[in-house]
Enzyme design. Structure first.
Site, PDB file in Angstrom:
ATOM      1  CB  SER A  45      -0.887  -0.011   1.239  1.00 59.04           C
ATOM      2  OG  SER A  45      -1.841   1.025   1.151  1.00 59.04           O
ATOM      3  CD  GLU A  46      -0.627   3.618  -3.593  1.00 59.90           C
ATOM      4  OE1 GLU A  46      -0.635   2.388  -3.411  1.00 59.90           O
ATOM      5  OE2 GLU A  46      -1.496   4.211  -4.258  1.00 59.90           O
TER       6      GLU A  46
END
Lengths: 218, 237
Positions: A45-46
């Site tokens: 998840s960035e």
């Protein structure tokens, strides 16, 4: 024809054990539901997490623990947290094996448009431009045509680009396509879909070689 | 050395009209709630805010937007805020949208003392307009300039009186990068400890980057998208 879950199931078949994967918002998120049994895939998840787990049980939400869609999530054994520069650093350095994104348009050269519609309120590109510019392998999950029935697989994107020549594969409700210098190369038909229908509904250069098999979802 | 301030009001009192601020957080996660409240109370205006998002209508940077205290937003995604949209369409507010990784790395560059970075994000798009493009190997990159910010406002989980910071879970996000990037960095923490209380191995941001620190209070930590798994009722079939 595939529904959105079918598209996600077909994309899940591209996963391999040990892959680090970034899933975009929408249909791409559903891919997580179809990771084959016994296969270890680490979701990135960035905003700063590797090893994204499922939604928390009701009552166990942690406001400090969210995904890039701002949803409450959980960690898994082996998870790690980091800052956003490191997060995009690992993306830019090509460490993420597979990125799955939605798109409004894709061109037969692999250009993608998915962040802005002129005349409508612009929300921003978030991390999409970073992801498409750097990911080693990008699969786009998208609808083949718009509501008017016009192809979204085009010779040239009409909307502002998110990235150039970056998309490697497309899965739509009609089929599975590779993108190579010749254009969209039809690899598989969705169940019940004919090659003729795909030809009719694809505006970009389309390559159909030999017999096109029907897609398997499992 | 005295970096400790009694509260947000004192720590932010000298932020002038027209200042450029970095504000940590992703969505509403890890935002400097106390500092934002202090800015709302002070009425400081014409701010340029570098922040990944713009809050929601009634929380986060949305509170500053409601009171027309923001002149310009530099963000990657601003989709959750109707007041933002209204001010943008009416021309009251200027906005510069930049890719999230570019935003994060332009903060990092400042803290690393580097004037600019090269990144492939935005090549061939409108983000590239007016920017230097340079080819390394077989790929094009954009030159992106390090940010300059008068103040960085960040939120940490724990901090000590030397300004050392530890962040929790994904509320880390842009906070340590902005902490490195401000000319003056103000950190609000959930727990302020005496120097020596934190294991040096565990520190994420060394105190050299932090000029002011205070014990925050009343954290709301609002959740934007509450997504849960329902517990099965064991009495039902």
């Amino acid at each position: 024809m595939l529904d959105k879950h079918g598209i996600a199931r077909r994309i899940a078949r591209q996963l391999r054990d040990g892959y680090y994967v970034n899933l975009g918002i929408g249909i791409p998120t559903l891919v997580a539901n179809y990771i084959p049994e016994g296969m270890q895939v680490v979701l990135q998840s960035e905003n700063g997490l590797l090893g994204m787990g499922p939604f928390p049980w009701e009552g166990e939400e942690d406001p400090d623990l969210i995904n890039a869609g701002k949803q409450t999530i959980t960690t898994l054994p082996g998870s790690s947290f980091f800052d956003s520069a490191l997060s995009f650093g690992m993306i830019r350095a090509g460490k993420v094996d597979l990125t799955v994104l939605g798109a409004m348009e894709v061109s037969d050269r692999g250009d993608i448009a998915n962040w802005k519609i002129p005349g409508k309120m612009v929300k921003g590109m978030g991390g999409a431009m970073d992801l498409v510019a750097s990911a080693r392998n990008i699969i786009v999950a998208m609808q083949h045509t718009n509501k008017a029935g016009e192809s979204k697989l085009l010779p040239e994107c009409t909307l502002p680009l998110t990235g150039q020549s970056c998309v490697k594969q497309v899965v739509s409700e009609l089929g599975f396509f590779d993108i190579d210098p010749r254009g969209f190369v039809l690899r598989e038909r969705a169940p019940g879909v004919s090659v003729e229908e795909i030809v009719t509904k694809t505006a970009g250069r389309l390559v159909v070689e030999g017999e096109i098999p029907e897609m398997h979802l499992d | 050395m005295n970096k400790v301030y009694p509260d947000a009001r004192m720590a932010t009192a000298d932020i002038p009209h027209g200042a450029t601020l970095m504000l940590g957080g992703f969505g509403l996660c890890g935002i400097p709630e106390n500092c934002i409240s202090a800015l709302v109370d002070s009425g400081v205006r014409d701010l340029t805010c570098i922040s990944n998002n713009a809050g929601v209508d009634d929380f986060g940077i949305g509170l500053l937007l409601q009171r027309r205290q923001v002149r310009k937003m530099i963000s990657s995604y601003v989709g959750e805020n109707a007041e933002f949209e209204r001010q943008l369409l009416s021309g009251e507010l200027e906005v510069e949208l930049i890719p999230q990784g570019t935003l994060a790395t332009r903060c990092l560059a400042t803290g690393y003392g580097m004037p600019a970075i090269y990144t492939p994000a935005g090549v061939g798009t409108e983000v590239a307009e007016g920017k230097e493009v340079r080819r390394f190997g077989d790929k094009d990159y954009l030159l992106e300039i390090a940010f300059q910010a008068d103040f960085a406002l960040v939120k940490a989980w724990k901090g000590d009186t030397h300004g050392n910071l530890i962040f929790r879970a994904t509320s880390r996000n842009l906070n340590p990068l902005m902490a490195m990037g401000g000319n003056i960095t103000i950190a609000e923490v959930e727990e302020l400890l005496p120097a020596g209380s934190i294991d040096p191995n565990q520190i994420h941001t060394p105190g050299i980057y932090v000029h002011r620190i205070f014990q925050g209070s009343g954290y709301e930590k609002r959740i934007e998208q509450r997504t849960v798994r329902k517990r099965q009722d064991t009495n039902s079939t």
